[in-house]
Design an enzyme around this catalytic site. Structure first.
Site, short mmCIF file in Angstrom:
data_model
loop_
_atom_site.label_atom_id
_atom_site.label_comp_id
_atom_site.label_asym_id
_atom_site.label_seq_id
_atom_site.Cartn_x
_atom_site.Cartn_y
_atom_site.Cartn_z
N GLY A 42 65.99 -35.32 27.34
CA GLY A 42 64.63 -35.59 27.77
C GLY A 42 63.94 -36.72 27.03
N GLU B 278 67.17 -25.85 24.58
CA GLU B 278 65.76 -25.52 24.78
C GLU B 278 65.54 -24.01 24.67
OE1 GLU B 278 65.07 -27.55 28.49
OE2 GLU B 278 65.07 -29.48 27.47
N SER C 35 69.58 -37.32 28.96
CA SER C 35 69.06 -38.58 29.49
C SER C 35 70.07 -39.35 30.34
CB SER C 35 68.53 -39.47 28.35
OG SER C 35 67.47 -38.82 27.67
N ASN D 146 70.24 -29.50 36.30
CA ASN D 146 69.53 -28.43 35.59
C ASN D 146 68.04 -28.62 35.89
OD1 ASN D 146 68.38 -26.64 33.83
ND2 ASN D 146 69.01 -27.72 31.95
N LYS E 6 65.61 -26.87 35.17
CA LYS E 6 64.71 -26.36 34.12
C LYS E 6 63.56 -25.59 34.78
CE LYS E 6 66.30 -29.93 31.04
NZ LYS E 6 66.08 -30.70 29.84
N GLU F 199 75.56 -31.75 24.59
CA GLU F 199 74.19 -32.23 24.76
C GLU F 199 73.56 -32.45 23.38
OE1 GLU F 199 72.45 -31.20 28.89
OE2 GLU F 199 71.82 -29.69 27.45
N HIS G 173 71.62 -23.26 26.24
CA HIS G 173 70.91 -24.55 26.27
C HIS G 173 70.00 -24.64 25.05
CE1 HIS G 173 68.36 -27.85 27.41
NE2 HIS G 173 69.24 -28.17 28.34
P1 PGA Z 1 67.71 -34.54 30.58
O1 PGA Z 1 68.08 -33.01 30.33
O2 PGA Z 1 68.69 -35.07 31.57
O3 PGA Z 1 66.30 -34.48 31.12
O4 PGA Z 1 67.79 -35.23 29.27
C1 PGA Z 1 69.41 -32.60 30.25
C2 PGA Z 1 69.51 -31.15 29.89
O5 PGA Z 1 68.71 -30.70 29.04
O6 PGA Z 1 70.33 -30.39 30.43
#
Ligand code: PGA
Length: 256
Positions: free
Chosen positions: A177, A101, A216, A13, A15, A171, A99
């Site tokens: 993150g 976010e 993460s 991803n 982002k 998630e 997601h």
């Molecule tokens: P991350 O993000 O691996 O940076 O924690 C995962 C995600 O939000 O899909």
């Protein structure tokens, strides 16, 4: 669709990272340094403007591509929106739905997410549905109830059979993150909960459903997570922005 033979998925991803130059280097490195595997599918989910670039690099290769969101509408006067059909036009096979976010920053409702999930499938895309709890919810011990509610809207609107040939990404919001992933035991417990829920409602759909973990994931922790019985791969943010890191994660999926 790849699911029939694919045991697990490693999904990058990106982002809101990258640009034409960065992506070109990353995509080329993925293709050169991460070999195909019969049981692990690789997918790169890019920002909309780079779908054409993903198509240019990944067409006819072992790497598939997708988007990070889409409209719940099929067509019309929806300024700024991008439809499932448009994603298909650029060869996308996957789309991330719900997601956290987005759900938090853009106030996406469970109903919107459910409609997008259904629309994605109806247009031949494999939806990657994100579910997960906040830290407060985990500390209060209500994480299963939270995830259950997130799944329930889709089940109420479309039935559990809609989960056939799709992907759910667990998630936990507190792990995204932060560098603090869920422990393999925490993730496994939630994955089992999700699988049991869908299995009870529609055993056949559950068989082709893949449940991946995100939050993460890195080359150091990936194998411990992926060897768990109900963890079918990962949704990877930061760990996919560097070829050596993503390669390590994919290798962990191959070894698991
Ligand atoms: P991350 O993000 O691996 O940076 O924690 C995962 C995600 O939000 O899909």
């Amino acid at each position: 669709m790849q699911q029939a033979t694919t045991n697990s998925f490693c999904i990058a991803n990106l982002k809101m990272h990258g640009d034409l130059r960065f992506n070109a280097q990353l995509f080329e490195a993925f293709l050169k340094q991460i070999p195909a595997d019969d049981h692990v599918a690789m997918v790169v989910c890019v920002p909309y403007p780079y779908l054409a670039q993903a198509q240019q690099y990944f067409q006819n290769t072992h790497i598939a591509w997708g988007a990070q969101n889409m409209s719940k509408e099929t067509e019309g006067a929806f300024t700024g929106e991008v439809s499932a059909r448009m994603l298909r036009d650029f060869g996308a096979e996957y789309v991330i739905i719900g997601h956290s976010e987005r759900a938090t920053a853009y106030c996406e409702s469970d109903e919107n997410i459910a409609t997008k999930f259904y629309q994605a499938k109806a247009h031949g895309l494999t939806p990657i549905l994100c579910v997960g709890e906040t830290l407060i919810e985990r500390e209060a011990g209500v994480m299963e109830r939270v995830v259950d509610e997130q799944l329930s809207e889709i089940i109420a609107m479309y039935g559990a059979e809609v989960f056939a040939d799709t992907i759910i990404a667990y998630e936990p919001i507190w792990a995204i993150g932060t560098g603090l992933p869920a422990t393999p035991a925490q993730a496994q417990a939630m994955h089992l909960f999700i699988r049991n829920k869908i299995t009870q409602l529609d055993e056949k759909a559950a068989q082709s459903l893949r449940i991946i973990y995100g939050g993460s994931v890195n080359p150091q922790n990936a194998l411990q997570l992926f060897v768990e019985q109900d963890i079918d791969g990962g949704l990877v943010g930061r760990g996919a922005l560097d070829v050596a890191s993503f390669q390590g994660i994919v290798q962990a999926a191959v070894n698991s």
